[in-house]
Design an enzyme around this catalytic site. Structure first.
Site, PDB file in Angstrom:
ATOM      1  N   GLY A   1       2.887  -0.980   4.401  1.00 50.29           N
ATOM      2  CA  GLY A   1       2.972   0.435   4.043  1.00 50.29           C
ATOM      3  C   GLY A   1       4.412   0.845   3.807  1.00 50.29           C
ATOM      4  N   GLY A   2       5.037   1.433   4.820  1.00 53.72           N
ATOM      5  CA  GLY A   2       6.384   2.009   4.710  1.00 53.72           C
ATOM      6  C   GLY A   2       7.415   1.107   4.035  1.00 53.72           C
TER       7      GLY A   2
ATOM      8  N   GLU B   1      -5.657  -4.313  10.890  1.00 52.71           N
ATOM      9  CA  GLU B   1      -4.638  -3.261  11.015  1.00 52.71           C
ATOM     10  C   GLU B   1      -4.900  -2.450  12.283  1.00 52.71           C
ATOM     11  OE1 GLU B   1      -2.522  -2.275   7.045  1.00 52.71           O
ATOM     12  OE2 GLU B   1      -4.117  -0.844   7.387  1.00 52.71           O
TER      13      GLU B   1
ATOM     14  N   ASN C   1       0.866  -1.177   0.000  1.00 54.68           N
ATOM     15  CA  ASN C   1       0.000   0.000   0.000  1.00 54.68           C
ATOM     16  C   ASN C   1       0.904   1.229   0.000  1.00 54.68           C
ATOM     17  OD1 ASN C   1      -1.823   2.035   0.418  1.00 54.68           O
ATOM     18  ND2 ASN C   1      -2.441   1.385   2.479  1.00 54.68           N
ATOM     19  N   TRP C   2       1.023   1.839  -1.177  1.00 60.57           N
ATOM     20  CA  TRP C   2       1.934   2.995  -1.291  1.00 60.57           C
ATOM     21  C   TRP C   2       1.336   4.280  -0.739  1.00 60.57           C
ATOM     22  CZ3 TRP C   2       3.750   1.859  -7.017  1.00 60.57           C
ATOM     23  CH2 TRP C   2       4.686   0.813  -6.967  1.00 60.57           C
TER      24      TRP C   2
ATOM     25  N   GLY D   1       2.597   2.550  11.008  1.00 55.12           N
ATOM     26  CA  GLY D   1       3.657   3.561  10.908  1.00 55.12           C
ATOM     27  C   GLY D   1       4.367   3.864  12.213  1.00 55.12           C
TER      28      GLY D   1
ATOM     29  N   HIS E   1      -9.614   1.916   4.955  1.00 50.12           N
ATOM     30  CA  HIS E   1      -8.350   2.055   5.688  1.00 50.12           C
ATOM     31  C   HIS E   1      -8.554   3.044   6.847  1.00 50.12           C
ATOM     32  CE1 HIS E   1      -4.181   2.902   6.641  1.00 50.12           C
ATOM     33  NE2 HIS E   1      -3.863   1.813   5.960  1.00 50.12           N
TER      34      HIS E   1
HETATM   35  P1  13P Z   1       2.998   0.634   7.772  1.00 51.38           P
HETATM   36  O1  13P Z   1       3.469  -0.666   7.200  1.00 51.38           O
HETATM   37  O2  13P Z   1       3.758   1.822   7.272  1.00 51.38           O
HETATM   38  O3  13P Z   1       2.881   0.573   9.261  1.00 51.38           O
HETATM   39  O4  13P Z   1       1.497   0.859   7.223  1.00 51.38           O
HETATM   40  C1  13P Z   1       0.594  -0.170   7.339  1.00 51.38           C
HETATM   41  C2  13P Z   1      -0.608   0.176   6.563  1.00 51.38           C
HETATM   42  O5  13P Z   1      -1.314   1.109   6.890  1.00 51.38           O
HETATM   43  C3  13P Z   1      -0.893  -0.623   5.360  1.00 51.38           C
HETATM   44  O6  13P Z   1      -2.172  -0.368   4.871  1.00 51.38           O
END
Ligand code: 13P
Length: 243
Positions: free
Chosen positions: A228-229, A165, A8-9, A171, A93
């Site tokens: 994400g990151g 999540e 997920n960018w 994050g 999300h």
């Molecule tokens: P991170 O991997 O940056 O914690 O983000 C997770 C996320 O929100 C994926 O949808």
């Protein structure tokens, strides 16, 4: 069954950066037992679709409209995503819920996605405060009930992915223990099954890195990861795909 790894960018990349990252990702195949999905923003979707055509990677979007095609300025419909080549769409999300998206809208978006035969990746999760008050299970049960109950009966046989999540894990570098995460994923699957939804898989997302991904993927109740990151760094994400 293959585990699924979804990048997920978010809104991190300009179109040129999305192009360059896609090219780096697709230079190698993901491990055979993994399904890999890239979710760029809407602007990069078409070009990413062309770049992925001859690759083993699949395409997803980060959201879709709750409406059918029509006079809805600024919306991107599930039908348009489908025509662009998307197979998956992230819905609900927590970053969108924090901006006011509610369960009613999320459920309508799921309906639109399923009607176009896209597989929705429906995000659920508790906040840090809710976890402190030991409300995780109640919160998840409520989120599930609110999005599943309005769906027409014939949707119960459609494939749905839930992404657990926890808001506090996104994050932050903080993660729930893999075993506890697996128990929660199993609970989500059971709750969905009790509501009649028989083709639900559950994945985890929140501070996943190439270092910790393996511990989660080892759990049979965790069918994959939403990243994400760590999906913004080609080397780290490719390491993650070759676990
Ligand atoms: P991170 O991997 O940056 O914690 O983000 C997770 C996320 O929100 C994926 O949808």
């Amino acid at each position: 069954m293959n585990k699924i790894i979804i990048a997920n960018w978010k809104a991190n990349l300009l179109p040129t950066q999305a192009r360059s990252l896609t090219k780096k990702f697709t230079a190698e195949r993901p491990a055979k037992n993994l399904t890999a999905v890239l979710c760029p923003d809407f602007v990069a979707l078409s070009e990413t679709a062309s770049l992925l055509k001859k690759s083993a990677f699949l395409l997803g979007a980060q959201d879709c409209s709750a409406f059918l095609p029509g006079a809805h300025t600024g919306e991107v419909t599930a039908a348009a995503l489908k025509q662009c080549g998307a197979k998956y769409v992230i819905i609900g999300h927590s970053e969108r819920r924090a901006n006011g998206e509610n369960s009613k809208t999320i459920s309508q978006k799921i309906q639109q996605a399923v009607a176009e035969k896209l597989i929705p990746i429906i995000c659920v999760g508790e906040t840090a405060g809710e976890r402190r008050l030991k409300k995780t299970k109640t919160v998840l049960a409520k989120q599930l009930q609110e999005v599943l109950a309005p769906l027409p009966g014939n949707y119960a046989k459609s494939p749905l992915i839930f992404a657990y999540e926890p808001v506090w894990a996104i994050g932050s570098g903080l993660t729930p223990e893999p075993l506890e995460t697996a128990e929660i994923c199993a609970m989500i699957k059971n709750l969905a099954a009790k509501a009649g939804f028989s083709r639900v898989t559950v994945i985890y997302g929140g501070s996943i890195t190439d270092q910790n991904a393996g511990e989660y993927l080892q759990q049979s109740a965790i069918s994959g990861l939403l990243v994400g990151g760590a999906s913004l760094d080609a080397r780290r994400f490719r390491r993650l795909l070759n676990l």
